[in-house]
Scaffold this motif. Structure first.
Motif, PDB file in Angstrom:
ATOM      1  N   UNK A   1       0.710  -1.030  -0.006  1.00 50.47           N
ATOM      2  CA  UNK A   1      -0.100  -0.191  -0.029  1.00 50.47           C
ATOM      3  C   UNK A   1       0.848   1.128  -0.020  1.00 50.47           C
ATOM      4  N   UNK A   2       0.831   2.041  -1.151  1.00 52.95           N
ATOM      5  CA  UNK A   2       1.596   3.183  -1.181  1.00 52.95           C
ATOM      6  C   UNK A   2       1.309   4.487  -0.261  1.00 52.95           C
ATOM      7  N   UNK A   3      -0.024   4.230   0.193  1.00 52.36           N
ATOM      8  CA  UNK A   3      -0.457   5.394   0.911  1.00 52.36           C
ATOM      9  C   UNK A   3      -1.419   4.989   1.778  1.00 52.36           C
ATOM     10  N   UNK A   4      -1.261   4.252   3.024  1.00 49.69           N
ATOM     11  CA  UNK A   4      -2.373   3.790   3.933  1.00 49.69           C
ATOM     12  C   UNK A   4      -2.870   4.725   4.987  1.00 49.69           C
ATOM     13  N   UNK A   5      -3.360   6.000   4.190  1.00 54.08           N
ATOM     14  CA  UNK A   5      -4.007   6.997   5.161  1.00 54.08           C
ATOM     15  C   UNK A   5      -5.463   6.852   5.560  1.00 54.08           C
TER      16      UNK A   5
ATOM     17  N   UNK B   1     -13.571   0.235 -13.463  1.00 52.94           N
ATOM     18  CA  UNK B   1     -13.318   1.293 -13.314  1.00 52.94           C
ATOM     19  C   UNK B   1     -14.501   2.137 -12.768  1.00 52.94           C
ATOM     20  N   UNK B   2     -14.208   3.349 -11.795  1.00 44.54           N
ATOM     21  CA  UNK B   2     -15.463   3.900 -11.235  1.00 44.54           C
ATOM     22  C   UNK B   2     -15.197   5.378 -10.962  1.00 44.54           C
ATOM     23  N   UNK B   3     -16.155   6.265 -10.843  1.00 44.08           N
ATOM     24  CA  UNK B   3     -16.091   7.749 -10.619  1.00 44.08           C
ATOM     25  C   UNK B   3     -17.104   7.790  -9.650  1.00 44.08           C
ATOM     26  N   UNK B   4     -16.740   8.644  -8.335  1.00 45.98           N
ATOM     27  CA  UNK B   4     -17.267   9.023  -7.413  1.00 45.98           C
ATOM     28  C   UNK B   4     -17.336  10.685  -7.020  1.00 45.98           C
TER      29      UNK B   4
ATOM     30  N   UNK C   1      -5.804   1.433  -8.016  1.00 44.42           N
ATOM     31  CA  UNK C   1      -5.285   2.809  -8.125  1.00 44.42           C
ATOM     32  C   UNK C   1      -6.524   3.818  -7.646  1.00 44.42           C
ATOM     33  N   UNK C   2      -6.350   4.736  -6.967  1.00 37.15           N
ATOM     34  CA  UNK C   2      -7.257   5.690  -6.499  1.00 37.15           C
ATOM     35  C   UNK C   2      -6.623   7.198  -6.714  1.00 37.15           C
ATOM     36  N   UNK C   3      -7.387   8.033  -6.987  1.00 37.71           N
ATOM     37  CA  UNK C   3      -6.900   9.583  -7.118  1.00 37.71           C
ATOM     38  C   UNK C   3      -8.338  10.316  -6.665  1.00 37.71           C
TER      39      UNK C   3
ATOM     40  N   UNK D   1      -3.253   6.933  -4.060  1.00 35.41           N
ATOM     41  CA  UNK D   1      -3.143   5.639  -3.662  1.00 35.41           C
ATOM     42  C   UNK D   1      -2.873   4.453  -4.370  1.00 35.41           C
ATOM     43  N   UNK D   2      -2.123   3.734  -4.436  1.00 36.76           N
ATOM     44  CA  UNK D   2      -1.776   2.309  -5.053  1.00 36.76           C
ATOM     45  C   UNK D   2      -1.693   1.333  -4.154  1.00 36.76           C
ATOM     46  N   UNK D   3      -2.362   0.351  -4.678  1.00 36.57           N
ATOM     47  CA  UNK D   3      -2.348  -0.994  -3.616  1.00 36.57           C
ATOM     48  C   UNK D   3      -2.143  -2.056  -4.734  1.00 36.57           C
ATOM     49  N   UNK D   4      -1.330  -3.027  -4.470  1.00 36.36           N
ATOM     50  CA  UNK D   4      -1.063  -4.258  -5.086  1.00 36.36           C
ATOM     51  C   UNK D   4      -1.293  -5.442  -4.276  1.00 36.36           C
TER      52      UNK D   4
END
Length: 474
Positions: free
Chosen positions: A167-171, A399-402, A449-451, A463-466
């Motif tokens: 997890x690149x950004x576990x916020x 893919x999704x948009x919120x 991936x989340x922006x 955030x990037x999770x693999x």
């Protein structure tokens, strides 16, 4: 010189001969195509046989014999939708075409539309079919009865899984928890920094540096899930879903995002006479968070779903749900109401999923300002695709948009104590690869991936999770 005159009778004869020659030529060409397609089918290449007939559709569509054979070859090639279209054209002009109705039963059973297949069988039986056709009808009825017995038998599916990821950004917690990025341990740190004058209230960027420095981390996850089906009668059943999951970060700086979830969701499902299905499902969820796994969240919910077939094999599902969310150590309590719709469309080589959801969240607690921004309007759209590779592998993409719009202005350190509207736009994408080693073991890898872009810069994040994991299916 006298002009040559043609008698009307001779003219009609010439026109008739010309039309006969044209029709005979087309018929001979079609017959050659059909014979070639049948030979190709006998050689085991159903797709090539279907393509031969499909190439002639423009010139012969509407001819009952051609449409019947086109439907036959399309069905053998696995294109059930095109087969039904061709067979329906036959029945429009020849309602008593027994062969077309027989093939239509087979197509409907491939789509598992049993009620429609039974109705077609009743029409077939009214045509007094010959003994060979009666034997085929008995086989179709046996298939329908076998599937119905299978539906009425209890079913149990249990899986255990372990996964490792980065997890690149576990916020934030898992999206199912939906906490703002200040869990209790960090909130206490912020309060202490403010009291000691380390943080300047006019510079919220310091808050980012102090509490959200890069804390990328590896993590491991354990999960167990159970899905049970307990028939009541031919048209109704009890369902039970249970899930337990725990996720632990290996970096000390990310331990406050450790999470354990336990969820139980029984349901009642009933099939209506028109093939539609409705489901009523209450649920309860308990979450524990942080390094010490203190109580985090208690959730109660009620979900209703109504599903039916659209066209030949697409399924449309409407969903209405309500939730109550009580957090033990965070100022984010809220009630939620959601309305969603999902369309699943199986195509020849892929499956498509389309979904949209509108939701409203009402903050509650000791005051309406307990959550930064108060009440929330939230809408989202998304699509997914499943692409089989060979007989065993599957590529799954989503893919999704919120868009999240809070109804009250934020007035705290994140907005420099200036009343500011809080809105967020979130883009997310997920790609997974699934590979069953055998009937028990399943390997899955994924990248997510989340922006997140917000009107208050503090809430921006990437955030990037693999993850790679293996599950054992009982």
């Amino acid at each position: 010189m006298k002009p040559v005159t043609v008698q009307p009778t001779r003219l009609y004869c010439l026109l008739g001969i010309t039309l006969w020659l044209l029709c005979t030529t087309r018929a001979l060409a079609y017959e050659e195509t059909r014979q070639s397609a049948r030979q190709t089918l006998e050689q085991g290449n159903a797709v090539a046989a279907y393509q031969l007939m499909k190439a002639e559709e423009m010139g012969h569509s509407g001819d009952p014999e051609f449409d019947y054979w086109l439907g036959v070859f399309a069905l053998r090639a696995g294109n059930v939708s095109h087969a039904l279209i061709a067979l329906d054209r036959v029945l429009l002009t020849e309602p008593e075409h027994a062969g077309a109705r027989m093939e239509r039963v087979a197509a409907l059973l491939q789509l598992d539309q049993r009620r429609a297949a039974e109705e077609e069988i009743e029409r077939l039986e009214a045509l007094s079919p010959p003994p060979e056709a009666q034997a085929a009808i008995r086989r179709f009825k046996a298939v329908i009865e076998q599937r119905r017995r299978g539906d009425n038998d209890p079913q149990h599916n249990l899986s255990l899984g372990v996964a490792f990821g980065y997890d690149s950004n576990p916020q934030r917690y898992h999206s199912d928890i939906a906490l703002d990025p200040l869990p209790a341990p960090l909130r206490n740190v912020v309060d202490q920094l403010i009291e000691s004058d380390v943080l300047d209230l006019d510079d919220p960027n310091q808050l980012d540096d102090a509490t959200f420095a890069s804390r990328s981390s590896l993590y491991h996850q354990l999960q167990a899930s159970y899905r049970g089906r307990f028939p009541i009668d031919e048209h109704s059943r009890w369902l039970l879903d249970a899930t337990a999951q725990t996720q632990r970060y290996m970096s000390d700086a990310a331990e406050e995002i450790d999470l354990t979830l336990l969820q139980l969701a029984p349901a009642y499902q009933r099939e209506l006479s028109n093939g539609h299905t409705w489901t009523l499902q209450p649920s309860g969820l308990q979450g524990w968070g942080g390094a010490k796994q203190d109580p985090l969240l208690t959730r109660w919910g009620l979900n209703g779903r109504y599903a039916y077939t659209v066209g030949t094999k697409s399924q449309l599902t409407w969903e209405l749900s309500v939730q109550r969310n009580n957090f033990d150590n965070a100022l984010s309590d809220y009630d939620a109401g959601r309305l969603g719709v999902k369309l699943t469309t199986p195509l020849t080589h892929i499956n498509l999923r389309w979904q949209a959801q509108l939701s409203k969240e009402w903050a509650h607690g000791t005051g309406n300002q307990q959550r930064a921004g108060g009440d929330l309007n939230h809408w989202q759209v998304g699509m997914g695709v499943d692409v089989p590779i060979g007989e065993r592998q599957l590529i799954r993409g989503n893919m999704g948009y919120h868009e999240r719009n809070y109804q009250d202005d934020v007035n705290n350190i994140t907005s420099r104590y200036q009343p500011t509207a809080r809105e967020e736009q979130i883009w997310e994408a997920r790609l997974s690869w699934l590979y069953p080693l055998n009937r028990h073991w399943l390997v899955e890898t994924s990248a997510n991936y989340e922006q997140r872009d917000a009107t208050i810069e503090f809430y921006d994040s990437t955030r990037l999770q693999t993850q790679i994991g293996v599950r054992y299916l009982f």
